[in-house]
Scaffold this motif. Structure first.
Motif, PDB file in Angstrom:
ATOM      1  N   ARG A   1      -9.233  22.306  -3.353  1.00  0.00           N
ATOM      2  CA  ARG A   1      -9.728  21.525  -4.670  1.00  0.00           C
ATOM      3  C   ARG A   1      -8.534  21.308  -5.592  1.00  0.00           C
ATOM      4  N   ARG A   2      -7.861  22.325  -5.872  1.00  0.00           N
ATOM      5  CA  ARG A   2      -6.825  22.074  -6.609  1.00  0.00           C
ATOM      6  C   ARG A   2      -5.660  20.918  -6.225  1.00  0.00           C
ATOM      7  N   GLN A   3      -5.521  21.159  -4.861  1.00  0.00           N
ATOM      8  CA  GLN A   3      -4.736  19.957  -4.128  1.00  0.00           C
ATOM      9  C   GLN A   3      -5.222  18.591  -4.430  1.00  0.00           C
ATOM     10  N   LEU A   4      -6.451  18.546  -4.303  1.00  0.00           N
ATOM     11  CA  LEU A   4      -7.162  17.318  -4.754  1.00  0.00           C
ATOM     12  C   LEU A   4      -7.087  16.658  -5.987  1.00  0.00           C
ATOM     13  N   ILE A   5      -7.047  17.660  -6.757  1.00  0.00           N
ATOM     14  CA  ILE A   5      -7.009  17.308  -8.451  1.00  0.00           C
ATOM     15  C   ILE A   5      -5.632  16.799  -8.661  1.00  0.00           C
ATOM     16  N   ASP A   6      -4.838  17.728  -8.031  1.00  0.00           N
ATOM     17  CA  ASP A   6      -3.300  17.249  -8.366  1.00  0.00           C
ATOM     18  C   ASP A   6      -3.121  15.861  -7.788  1.00  0.00           C
ATOM     19  N   MET A   7      -3.656  15.507  -6.637  1.00  0.00           N
ATOM     20  CA  MET A   7      -3.467  14.183  -6.122  1.00  0.00           C
ATOM     21  C   MET A   7      -4.103  13.275  -6.830  1.00  0.00           C
ATOM     22  N   ARG A   8      -5.415  13.294  -7.392  1.00  0.00           N
ATOM     23  CA  ARG A   8      -5.970  12.510  -8.313  1.00  0.00           C
ATOM     24  C   ARG A   8      -5.311  12.122  -9.755  1.00  0.00           C
ATOM     25  N   VAL A   9      -4.433  13.253 -10.174  1.00  0.00           N
ATOM     26  CA  VAL A   9      -3.704  13.131 -11.425  1.00  0.00           C
ATOM     27  C   VAL A   9      -2.488  11.974 -10.960  1.00  0.00           C
ATOM     28  N   GLN A  10      -2.102  12.471  -9.942  1.00  0.00           N
ATOM     29  CA  GLN A  10      -0.710  11.607  -9.601  1.00  0.00           C
ATOM     30  C   GLN A  10      -1.193  10.055  -9.584  1.00  0.00           C
TER      31      GLN A  10
ATOM     32  N   GLY B   1      -1.955   3.466 -14.023  1.00  0.00           N
ATOM     33  CA  GLY B   1      -1.497   3.238 -15.228  1.00  0.00           C
ATOM     34  C   GLY B   1      -0.451   2.540 -15.475  1.00  0.00           C
ATOM     35  N   THR B   2       0.401   2.277 -14.420  1.00  0.00           N
ATOM     36  CA  THR B   2       1.665   1.410 -14.455  1.00  0.00           C
ATOM     37  C   THR B   2       1.699   0.446 -13.179  1.00  0.00           C
ATOM     38  N   ALA B   3       0.575   0.331 -12.507  1.00  0.00           N
ATOM     39  CA  ALA B   3       0.298  -0.595 -11.467  1.00  0.00           C
ATOM     40  C   ALA B   3       0.451  -1.699 -12.103  1.00  0.00           C
ATOM     41  N   ALA B   4       1.142  -2.709 -11.661  1.00  0.00           N
ATOM     42  CA  ALA B   4       0.802  -4.264 -12.172  1.00  0.00           C
ATOM     43  C   ALA B   4       0.259  -5.229 -11.395  1.00  0.00           C
ATOM     44  N   SER B   5       0.314  -5.235  -9.994  1.00  0.00           N
ATOM     45  CA  SER B   5      -0.382  -5.976  -9.058  1.00  0.00           C
ATOM     46  C   SER B   5      -2.016  -5.655  -8.853  1.00  0.00           C
ATOM     47  N   LYS B   6      -2.731  -6.598  -8.511  1.00  0.00           N
ATOM     48  CA  LYS B   6      -4.032  -6.354  -8.362  1.00  0.00           C
ATOM     49  C   LYS B   6      -4.357  -5.691  -6.843  1.00  0.00           C
ATOM     50  N   PRO B   7      -3.685  -5.996  -5.756  1.00  0.00           N
ATOM     51  CA  PRO B   7      -3.802  -5.072  -4.510  1.00  0.00           C
ATOM     52  C   PRO B   7      -3.471  -3.693  -4.649  1.00  0.00           C
ATOM     53  N   LEU B   8      -2.421  -3.270  -5.412  1.00  0.00           N
ATOM     54  CA  LEU B   8      -2.032  -2.037  -5.709  1.00  0.00           C
ATOM     55  C   LEU B   8      -3.264  -1.241  -6.522  1.00  0.00           C
ATOM     56  N   GLN B   9      -3.676  -2.073  -7.800  1.00  0.00           N
ATOM     57  CA  GLN B   9      -4.615  -1.363  -8.419  1.00  0.00           C
ATOM     58  C   GLN B   9      -5.760  -1.069  -7.627  1.00  0.00           C
ATOM     59  N   LYS B  10      -6.418  -2.128  -6.590  1.00  0.00           N
ATOM     60  CA  LYS B  10      -7.518  -1.806  -5.739  1.00  0.00           C
ATOM     61  C   LYS B  10      -6.975  -0.816  -4.833  1.00  0.00           C
ATOM     62  N   SER B  11      -5.888  -0.504  -4.372  1.00  0.00           N
ATOM     63  CA  SER B  11      -5.854   0.652  -3.490  1.00  0.00           C
ATOM     64  C   SER B  11      -5.677   1.958  -4.144  1.00  0.00           C
TER      65      SER B  11
END
Length: 313
Positions: free
Chosen positions: A132-141, A147-157
């Motif tokens: 659970r802690r690993q998944l939460i860390d992934m979600r934070v990353q 927050g810094t993704a500029a393109s729509k495909p990246l945001q969607k992914s």
């Protein structure tokens, strides 16, 4: 005259290296059923005073559990302790055979306390809490990347992956709750801990999974085990500031969050924090002291099987 014998076992993914003192006997076997059986038979003949194994990310569980089930005295130690001991005794080389000999010498010199190993259910619960802690860390990353993704495909992914992580975390939470409620012993402990204002489901689950000693030790031992016990820093006439160090980081992390909550909604912890603040204690000292008090309350409640009572805290 009975000669005490001490054993060090170095664990790797494929092999096990055993050193027995004081005769300096060694054994090198494959880490499989046949190898484990060979070690158990040999150690039953030796009747060791103490066996020491390093914690190696879970690889040690199989051999340690097997030895403990046969009634052999096993202590699983932090690898840092063994490495510091090796450096202090001038053993700078590092091979599997040398590490086994260091562990045997450590067992003889330090004699770490033998603690009951986690049973299968507790290990499974601990693994789930870690996941659970690993998944939460992934979600934070992923959220930071969004927050810094500029393109729509990246945001969607990123959004798709975050949604997947949210679902997996929710499923784990449900599974953890189910496991706690299905066990009479765990359910009773869970109910006791959750009765404390500021303590929630994540805190109780982590404490029960990662700190099974809770309720079995005294307040000083449990504080040291968790890493919230003040350590002295004195020499001669010098009286240094006390500090905390070591212990179980995953337990300390959830204890910190529970304490922050308790300092707002738990009258006992809140009043304790206010007294420390009025005495001029720094904020970090106040929080650590409140963490230690909350941990002591949890430990006492489980030890005496008593529900939350603000008058007794």
């Amino acid at each position: 005259m009975i000669v005490e014998k001490f054993v060090g076992i170095d664990v790797s993914k494929a092999t096990l290296d055993v050193c027995i003192e004081p005769a300096i006997q060694s054994l090198h076997v494959a880490y499989d059923e046949a190898g484990i059986r060979q070690i158990v038979e040999r150690l039953n003949e030796v009747s060791p005073t103490l066996i020491v194994i390093e914690a190696t990310g879970g690889l040690e569980v199989r051999i340690a559990t097997e030895l403990a089930s046969k009634g052999l005295p096993v202590a699983v130690i932090n690898p840092r302790q063994a490495r510091d001991f090796a450096k202090a005794t001038g053993r700078l080389a590092k091979t599997d055979q040398v590490d086994a000999a260091v562990l045997a010498a450590f067992a003889k010199a330090v004699r770490p306390q033998v603690r009951p190993l986690k049973d299968e259910d507790t290990r499974a619960l601990s693994d789930m809490v870690s996941r659970r802690r690993q998944l939460i860390d992934m979600r934070v990353q992923e959220t930071l990347r969004l927050g810094t993704a500029a393109s729509k495909p990246l945001q969607k992914s990123l959004n798709q992956h975050i949604a997947w992580l949210d679902k997996r975390i929710a499923e784990l939470d449900d599974d953890l709750t189910k496991r706690l409620r299905e066990s009479d012993a765990w359910r009773a402990k869970d109910d006791l801990l959750r009765s404390i204002p500021g303590v929630g489901a994540v805190t109780t689950t982590t404490m029960l999974a990662k700190c099974p000693e809770l309720g079995t030790l005294n307040r000083r031992e449990i504080a040291a085990l968790t890493g919230v016990a003040p350590l002295a820093n004195d020499s001669g006439k010098h009286r240094g500031r006390r500090f905390v160090w070591g212990g179980r980081a995953d337990v300390r992390a959830v204890l910190y969050m529970a304490t922050v909550s308790a300092m707002r909604c738990n009258a006992v912890i809140k009043a304790f924090a206010e007294r420390l603040k009025q005495a001029g204690k720094p904020p970090k000292v106040v929080i650590v002291a409140c963490m230690r008090k909350l941990l002591t309350i949890m430990n006492s409640m489980l030890k005496n099987n008593t529900p939350w009572n603000p008058k007794m805290a």
